[in-house]
Design a protein around this motif. Structure first.
Motif, mmCIF file in Angstrom:
data_model
loop_
_atom_site.group_PDB
_atom_site.id
_atom_site.type_symbol
_atom_site.label_atom_id
_atom_site.label_comp_id
_atom_site.label_asym_id
_atom_site.label_seq_id
_atom_site.Cartn_x
_atom_site.Cartn_y
_atom_site.Cartn_z
ATOM 1 N N VAL A 144 0.840 -1.204 0.000
ATOM 2 C CA VAL A 144 0.000 0.000 0.000
ATOM 3 C C VAL A 144 0.878 1.258 0.000
ATOM 4 O O VAL A 144 0.596 2.236 -0.693
ATOM 5 C CB VAL A 144 -0.948 -0.004 1.223
ATOM 6 N N ILE A 145 1.988 1.218 0.755
ATOM 7 C CA ILE A 145 2.856 2.395 0.840
ATOM 8 C C ILE A 145 3.663 2.587 -0.444
ATOM 9 O O ILE A 145 3.769 3.698 -0.971
ATOM 10 C CB ILE A 145 3.800 2.282 2.056
ATOM 11 N N LEU A 146 4.234 1.501 -0.958
ATOM 12 C CA LEU A 146 5.197 1.640 -2.050
ATOM 13 C C LEU A 146 4.575 1.661 -3.453
ATOM 14 O O LEU A 146 5.121 2.270 -4.365
ATOM 15 C CB LEU A 146 6.239 0.515 -1.980
ATOM 16 N N TRP A 147 3.430 0.982 -3.601
ATOM 17 C CA TRP A 147 2.860 0.825 -4.946
ATOM 18 C C TRP A 147 2.666 2.158 -5.679
ATOM 19 O O TRP A 147 3.075 2.286 -6.846
ATOM 20 C CB TRP A 147 1.531 0.055 -4.880
ATOM 21 N N PRO A 148 2.051 3.184 -5.060
ATOM 22 C CA PRO A 148 1.805 4.452 -5.762
ATOM 23 C C PRO A 148 3.090 5.077 -6.320
ATOM 24 O O PRO A 148 3.067 5.709 -7.379
ATOM 25 C CB PRO A 148 1.187 5.347 -4.683
ATOM 26 N N PHE A 149 4.228 4.903 -5.620
ATOM 27 C CA PHE A 149 5.482 5.493 -6.094
ATOM 28 C C PHE A 149 5.972 4.829 -7.365
ATOM 29 O O PHE A 149 6.568 5.459 -8.217
ATOM 30 C CB PHE A 149 6.561 5.369 -5.012
ATOM 31 N N PHE A 150 5.756 3.520 -7.477
ATOM 32 C CA PHE A 150 6.320 2.786 -8.610
ATOM 33 C C PHE A 150 5.335 2.618 -9.757
ATOM 34 O O PHE A 150 5.688 2.151 -10.819
ATOM 35 C CB PHE A 150 6.826 1.416 -8.148
ATOM 36 N N ASN A 151 4.074 2.965 -9.524
ATOM 37 C CA ASN A 151 3.081 2.807 -10.590
ATOM 38 C C ASN A 151 2.230 4.070 -10.705
ATOM 39 O O ASN A 151 1.043 4.056 -10.454
ATOM 40 C CB ASN A 151 2.212 1.580 -10.283
ATOM 41 N N PRO A 152 2.879 5.192 -11.083
ATOM 42 C CA PRO A 152 2.131 6.459 -11.112
ATOM 43 C C PRO A 152 1.424 6.662 -12.444
ATOM 44 O O PRO A 152 1.751 7.571 -13.204
ATOM 45 C CB PRO A 152 3.234 7.504 -10.907
ATOM 46 N N THR A 153 0.434 5.790 -12.750
ATOM 47 C CA THR A 153 -0.253 5.908 -14.040
ATOM 48 C C THR A 153 -1.595 6.596 -13.867
ATOM 49 O O THR A 153 -2.126 6.659 -12.774
ATOM 50 C CB THR A 153 -0.473 4.516 -14.668
ATOM 51 N N GLY A 154 -2.148 7.059 -14.970
ATOM 52 C CA GLY A 154 -3.487 7.622 -14.989
ATOM 53 C C GLY A 154 -3.567 9.015 -14.365
ATOM 54 O O GLY A 154 -2.554 9.626 -14.040
ATOM 55 N N SER A 155 -4.797 9.448 -14.202
ATOM 56 C CA SER A 155 -5.020 10.755 -13.602
ATOM 57 C C SER A 155 -6.243 10.683 -12.707
ATOM 58 O O SER A 155 -7.033 9.742 -12.833
ATOM 59 C CB SER A 155 -5.210 11.817 -14.711
#
Lengths: 262, 286
Positions: free
Chosen positions: A79-90
């Protein structure tokens, strides 16, 4: 040691009484379901259903927490790390230099974590309601070669024995003045040879005697075996199997044939 | 470093256990309050049924287990303040299964492992190893691979590897399991020599015949307590306590009890004693 290897908890619920083959198939179906669902809300519903099953099986909170402790840590990390490594979409929520965080990124991270929670807890249901003996029996009934099944159950059966043996060997060497937690890493690993060698030798001696014991009880005399306690499907087992089959068949039909987004 | 001998208590008792209790993790209380004083040079047998607490008591004396309450003093110092390795130079422990101890390529290396761990200098290691090998009669096996030897010899190697550390007390946990009569006699010849050298011996066993022949003091254990602490004669004249502790006295003792009406003393424990006493009763000389 034993608690770590064997998660089985004594009980008399419908989950405990269900045919182990049905349970294995149900767990596979529910795992597949967790993998094909992409929508976070549907996944949360699935997780709630699985937790409800856990409650029906009378799983205690403390034991469940103990069993799933490691998975919980992984979930938090994802949950913590995923957003940093998968910054797709808007929409993009935060952007500074190479660091970019998007809303779909966060949701995706949570989705993956919930999916892992579903998988872990559904397999935990199987492990805590089924004895190791029944698990192996079910696998053999489902077509696993009997000698593989026997090897598996012997391995599981001997894990605690093996643990006790290693403890005794460590004690024997400590009584000879050996200290496990002193000295350089090299010295410590060289010291550990004094535990490793007796462990391997004792294990080989045990295996040798075990194979003689098996042969003296006519193991392998006939290809076709009969069983003292055979597994029989009861009507409720068929009903449960049908129900679980539907829970995967309907969503799969919706997703792959009707092309509904789930 | 801890001095080899220290304190006043050392001169009277080498090991003092005061009301020690021990409970295993599952909550099973294996020792329910044991008091014990052991002098240098004693030959003690600890007997009792399975699960009576013999091994638990022994492990509390060398620090492998630490009493849940109560205290143990070794060589006049509190054992609680010493590590297992530090205690190993005072109290040696030969495990029941020698295969849990042996790992080296040769008997010689095996015997040297303990004294090296204790930090002895090379010449001292060699001296102690040589002494241990000679005492156990292993001269012919120095370069043999320990694990390829027979059980009787493996057991001797494991005991030699303990006495090479030159501990004052040597604990032997069921040293005759799986040995034939010849190997047992042979092993006990070595064990007696150790005792005559001044080592304190504590023998855990089920074999009452060995107790009758060798021990000078017997501790009978039952239910985590020492129910009788006496010389062998005192133990063998009390059939009731042996029976209630799940022990079978030697046949000679049973015979003597049946002969008691003909004035053969009930504490007769070995064939030699029985012959002497019958001959004495008959008014003859042997």
């Amino acid at each position: 040691m034993t608690g770590f290897v064997d998660l089985y908890t004594e009980g008399n619920t419908f989950l405990h009484q269900m045919d182990p083959r049905v349970k294995i198939l149900a767990v596979i179906f529910l795992s597949a379901l967790a993998l094909i669902i992409g929508n976070l809300y549907y996944l949360l519903v699935l997780l709630a259903a699985i937790l409800l099953l856990l409650a029906f099986g009378r799983a205690t909170l403390s034991k469940t927490f103990f069993a799933l402790k490691l998975v919980l840590r992984v979930m938090v990390l994802i949950v913590i790390l995923w957003p940093f490594f998968n910054p797709t979409g808007s929409p993009v929520l935060f952007h500074y230099g190479i660091i970019k965080i998007t809303e779909p990124g966060i949701i995706h991270g949570i989705t993956v974590a919930v999916r892992i929670a579903c998988l872990a807890s559904v397999w935990y249901i199987l492990m805590f309601t089924t004895t190791q003996r029944d698990l192996v029996r079910a696998l053999v009934k489902m077509g696993l070669r009997f000698d593989f099944g026997l090897t598996l159950s012997i391995a599981l059966r001997f894990l605690p024995t093996f643990g006790a043996m290693v403890e005794s060997i460590e004690d024997a060497q400590r009584a000879r003045g050996m200290e496990f937690d002193k000295g350089s890493l090299l010295k410590r690993s060289r010291n550990y040879v004094a535990v490793l060698v007796p462990t391997i030798v004792s294990a080989l001696r045990t295996a040798d005697m075990l194979s003689l014991a098996l042969q003296s009880r006519a193991y392998g005399a006939r290809k076709d075996r009969t069983y003292l306690r055979d597994l029989r499907m009861r009507p409720t087992d068929y009903a449960a199997l049908a129900l679980f089959a539907l829970t995967i068949a309907l969503p799969a039909f919706a997703k792959y044939v009707l092309q509904v987004h789930i | 470093m801890i001095p080899r001998s220290a304190g006043r208590a050392d001169q009277d008792f080498f090991i003092v256990a005061r009301d020690i209790k021990y409970a295993y993790e599952g909550g099973i209380e294996a020792l329910k309050g044991v008091n014990l004083r052991i002098k240098r040079g004693e030959f003690i047998a600890i007997v009792g049924g399975n699960g009576s607490g013999k091994t638990t008591l022994a492990k509390n004396l060398n620090g492998l287990l630490r009493p849940t309450s109560g205290a143990v003093d070794v060589a006049g110092m509190p054992a609680a303040k010493m590590t297992v390795a530090e205690l190993a130079r005072f109290v040696g422990y030969a495990f029941q299964n020698p295969d849990h101890q042996l790992f080296s390529g040769t008997v010689d290396e095996e015997v040297r492992f303990g004294p090296k761990n204790l930090g002895m200098i090379e010449s001292e290691v060699a001296k102690q190893a040589e002494h241990a090998i000679a005492l156990m009669g292993l001269q012919g096996f120095r370069s043999a691979q320990p694990l390829s030897l027979t059980l009787g010899i493996r057991r001797k190697v494991s005991i030699a590897s303990v006495i090479a550390m030159d501990p004052q007390v040597i604990l032997l946990d069921e040293p005759t399991t799986g040995l034939d009569a010849g190997e047992t006699t042979d092993l006990f010849g070595c064990i007696r020599a150790l005792n005559e050298e001044g080592h304190t011996l504590i023998l855990i066993t089920h074999d009452m015949r060995l107790v009758a022949e060798h021990a000078k003091r017997v501790l009978v254990m039952a239910g985590g307590r020492i129910v009788l602490d006496s010389d062998p004669a005192g133990v063998f004249s009390d059939l009731e306590i042996l029976k209630s502790s799940k022990l079978e006295p030697p046949p000679v003792t049973l015979l003597a009890h049946r002969l008691a009406e003909s004035r053969i003393p009930k504490d007769t424990a070995t064939p030699e004693q029985l012959v002497d006493r019958i001959v004495a009763l008959a008014g003859g000389r042997r």
